[in-house]
Design an enzyme around this catalytic site. Structure first.
Site, PDB file in Angstrom:
ATOM      1  N   GLY C 152       0.833  -1.194   0.000  1.00 14.84           N
ATOM      2  CA  GLY C 152       0.000   0.000   0.000  1.00 14.84           C
ATOM      3  C   GLY C 152       0.870   1.248   0.000  1.00 14.84           C
ATOM      4  CB  CYS C 153       0.258   4.677  -1.217  1.00 15.74           C
ATOM      5  SG  CYS C 153      -1.407   4.960  -0.601  1.00 15.74           S
ATOM      6  CG  PHE C 154      -1.243   5.710   3.761  1.00 17.50           C
ATOM      7  CD1 PHE C 154      -0.818   7.037   3.785  1.00 17.50           C
ATOM      8  CD2 PHE C 154      -2.561   5.450   3.420  1.00 17.50           C
ATOM      9  CE1 PHE C 154      -1.689   8.079   3.479  1.00 17.50           C
ATOM     10  CE2 PHE C 154      -3.435   6.483   3.110  1.00 17.50           C
ATOM     11  CZ  PHE C 154      -3.005   7.800   3.137  1.00 17.50           C
TER      12      PHE C 154
END
Lengths: 340, 340, 340, 340
Positions: C152-154
């Site tokens: 995921g980006c986070f």
């Protein structure tokens, strides 16, 4: 030794502290052929370009100009303000350096017109040598040029947007309504460029005498459209991008298919002009060397509407300078500036 | 004659060329009770405020400060930078003018703390007289005050956001992550406030020592929370608005209903604090005197999360100054600053 | 025949109508090694990708998925929503296609954790085969993987931002305050992503249970930090870019030089992690595969503050997928995704 | 009993879920004279308006329309889409309710023109009764009207911007280049209004046949300018605000002082039209009922340039509706809509 025979021409960027100069530095540093020889600036001397513009990732220190050290290059890009550029250009030409000048100083062929819109010309003797660096119009001349006057951002869009009609002799009258992002105003910090002023705002500026007007008129006249134009500019809350809406009154009836045919023919072989049916947005051309154009007929009024979008820092300035540099050094025209 | 007996107290705004001062001028000029006696500035002298900030529509000329002419007022709002404010405040107090100071100069009760975060205090003798102008905490003191230190924008949100927990003695530790629009940086034009820098960007700043830290700690300590806090600030691409995300480690287990009950009780009668369940956005409070707060429990970590939103120019500065002015002159607390 | 021996591996992008899938398609189409074999979508079937996303300039028609036609490829990128992805991944693996899955379906190693935060896992048998595609942690495993769960980006920013501290065993507690642009919410049009809602606004969302939490915790635990974390997310008015502010309470005193030394060592050889002293902004990494990190000690509280910035669509998703693809096919890790 | 004799006329807002209807509801709820009798919507029924639009702070539940319950009012504002509005307006008029219709359904006096640009008119019998609600042109007629067709946002700016020239008979030809923020597109969520599409972008739309064209032409013709106009619109990345740049070719020479004199005279007594020398920005009029106009002569081309700025949701729609409502009920024209 001809310039073309040098394997890796050295290029200096003078005035690399501003938006356009810094982007030129980045494009040259990443370029497969050219070597970035030096970056100079008038403020920020001693800072790394990487510190001023982290996103460019050019790890070069901005130096104070010293032509004895920085003038030994095959080519230079001069990113100085209008007026200040001409003197440096003259010095560089005196040393035999080929120059691309980003300022307006050598764009106007008539020193009297320059004087009318700017000031007395600081180096009129060089005007004749200069080639107007819009490759789509002057490709052959740019190839052999020693001094290229890189076009203004608005003129690039306006001339590309109107050239097919001008050449066909059908422009009786034209209104150009230009809209630009804030980077066009340069890096100077003032009330006008403060985020709080610009954000959620838009307004006209430089009405009714924007200095790009005579540049547009000059080139349209060369193509055959000799009347004065109406040209106004508006500041829009975005960073990069320019959109020109051109309202052409044709000299004789011209319907949409006829108008579109002129553009299709004019730009069929041009790698950096996109003629599309969909109305163009500036995001379509962001960070590219593209000018994107659509043409529409308004049957009710007989007008032809042309919309032209480009990125003012790229095709409007820096990547067009590299396009010119490629031509001057016999490189593929799109080298180093083609869309990822 | 007591201040309350004056039908229309005259109020001067000193430093009306900046964002906060200009908004104070607008709010006073539209106020049903107060009379805007004068607006002074240190730059832009001679320009109409209406020309500098067209949207405020205050047709008053910015004058150079002349206390003999401008000091004959019942009250003054001083919108000077930190350090410069104290001297003017002292002069005004010497003339018997009641003052609301927007700077940090009289917010910290301990001159040594001021010296640690700012510089040697320019007028330490006045500190004791000053009342910290957060009406939700010091309403009674503000009513009788002659010198009100208007709170900082971040401290207003932080203290309102944490007061119920601090007062209950349940804050063992807190991290405050603050996000602000650009008007909080003031009108000064620089690379940092240039549209092109801020747009499509966000970044932390003043890490790890933002000057609002001791102000927040001082007030939390008064309420019972004496530990140093972690407080950081981030610049966000919008003009007005502040959002504080507060991560509280409770001294003892505190679930969401318990935490929310503390807030419901604390703010049941407060007209300018909204406790809501929905997560607050800064647009919810734009151009209002509201601080909007939501409280959440994180069962996994035991933390209590508090989000507080306000408009840094309104409840964070200018409209809160008017709220204080209303209290000082026995006017309804929300007069002239209530949401349309 | 090993995958590496194929001169130009064919890669399909399934779900190319969304932001991440479309960018993957662009990066593959421009990639010197891979061939873009097909682009499929679930809406917009029949439209050219160029029409949906003009700025990508990918002139390929979005097709409806037909594995008999589209499954004959060396690799596939699956850009489907959580839950829907697993089924397609299983079919592709059944055909021997190597897969990079952009969804969360194979990121969590424990199907029970997946069930707790998402739903019952649709293909638990494949979990064991999956490699977590964060090259900076799992480079060797990615090289040989047939199924890569793209982070995921986070989590990408959080894990890169905290790994050196986690590995050193010094994280006693951490609060992660994440701020993201709107493209992270995907292309779905709703009140929440409407320009008028987002513009001049910012707000927390998914509090206190954002689904990226267990992914971050899982990887920090692998490195040695086993406590639950506090992780919240905020929507910010910009299109691409993520900034994570990490507040670490160290298990034992750790000053700024010590903390910075851990990062310098951890990332000395990493081409896509920049450790800097200057506070990072998301514009610094826009449209790059870079994660930019700065580390600061707060002597007053003893906390270590880490800021990590990346472009959620690039290093946070699509260019990281290409980084993984490069590794899987023995290509230079930065091929096709290195900053111009 | 005449309407004026009712102390507090009850006003319902039908279609209060959209941007314009919701703002009307807020302005009426805060209005010193009118009572907000009901708010209905077609989606979001059952939600509080305060939940949909927190910043309006209108704590009223959106109901499904039931004329038996909601039709017993002195006046109604209908904020329905074009075509759908006419039917409801007819029902309300049948009950004797005075109506302000925000749609285009009763703006065009000729049902054939309506049919050409929209569709067959749903209630042609009512057209004659309708008054075009631009108070600066039709103040007397609005006072006695039972059905007011509230002007479109673009026509409001265009007509106010050109009326003095049209009335003087000097418009030979005109090009109107309009730029608008996104709220003008309404609350409907789509690719076109998604933040990621609009942000850092701008583009023309509805070229060359925007439906506001016949409305502008109709009113200019009434004033004496009978030629078709060129009118195009552009979407700009801001939420509220409209700027029209009007390029007038005068029928006979008209210099700047002459042109400005026409405007000074025309608007000397108008409280909501500001004629200024400074080029107007939309921020100057944000959240006000003001239309701000500047007039410039271009000596080179002989053209007269007029720039007109307003807030599309305020003077362009909702606050102008209240201005009309005030006139209809013999209230001060600016009651409830005057700038703070």
């Amino acid at each position: 030794m001809t310039p073309e025979s040098i394997a890796q021409p050295r290029v200096a960027v003078f005035g690399a502290g501003g938006y356009a100069g810094a982007l030129c530095a980045r494009l040259i540093e990443r370029h497969p052929t050219f070597e970035l020889a030096a970056v100079t600036a008038r403020s920020d001397v001693g800072r790394s370009l990487d510190d001023v513009y982290p996103h460019h990732r050019v790890r070069r220190v901005l130096e104070e100009l010293d032509l004895d050290r920085h003038g030994d290059v095959e080519a230079a890009i001069v990113a100085y303000p209008h007026g200040a550029a001409a003197e440096l250009v003259a010095q560089l030409r005196g040393r035999g350096v080929r120059v691309i000048d980003l300022s307006a100083d050598f764009r106007l062929r008539d020193a009297r017109v320059y004087a009318e819109w700017y000031r007395d010309h600081p180096a009129p003797a060089l005007i004749e040598e200069a080639v107007y660096g819009l490759p789509e119009l002057y490709r052959e001349q740019v190839i052999g040029a020693d001094l290229v006057a890189n076009p203004g951002c608005f003129p690039t869009a306006a001339i590309l947007g109107l050239a097919p009609l001008a050449r066909a002799g059908v422009i009786a009258d034209v209104v150009i309504d230009a809209k630009t992002g804030v980077s066009g105003a340069g890096r100077g910090a003032s009330d006008k460029t403060h985020f709080v002023t610009v954000d959620e705002n838009m307004n006209p500026y430089s009405v009714p005498r924007h200095r790009h007007t005579p540049e547009i008129e000059q080139e349209l006249a060369v193509l055959g459209a000799r009347r004065p134009i109406t040209f106004t500019t508006h500041l829009i809350p975005l960073d990069q991008g320019e959109l020109l809406s051109c309202y052409v009154t044709p000299a004789e009836p011209l319907d949409e298919p006829e108008a579109r045919a002129l553009y299709a023919e004019a730009y069929a072989e041009e790698p950096f002009v996109e003629v599309v049916e969909r109305l163009p947005g500036v995001k379509d051309v962001r960070e590219t060397n593209m000018c994107r154009i659509s043409v529409h007929g308004d049957a009710r009024t007989g007008r032809v509407l042309v919309f032209a979008a480009l990125d003012n820092l790229w095709k409007g300035t820096a990547s067009q300078a590299i396009q010119n540099l490629n031509l001057m050094f016999a490189r593929p025209e799109g080298e180093g500036i083609t869309t990822r």
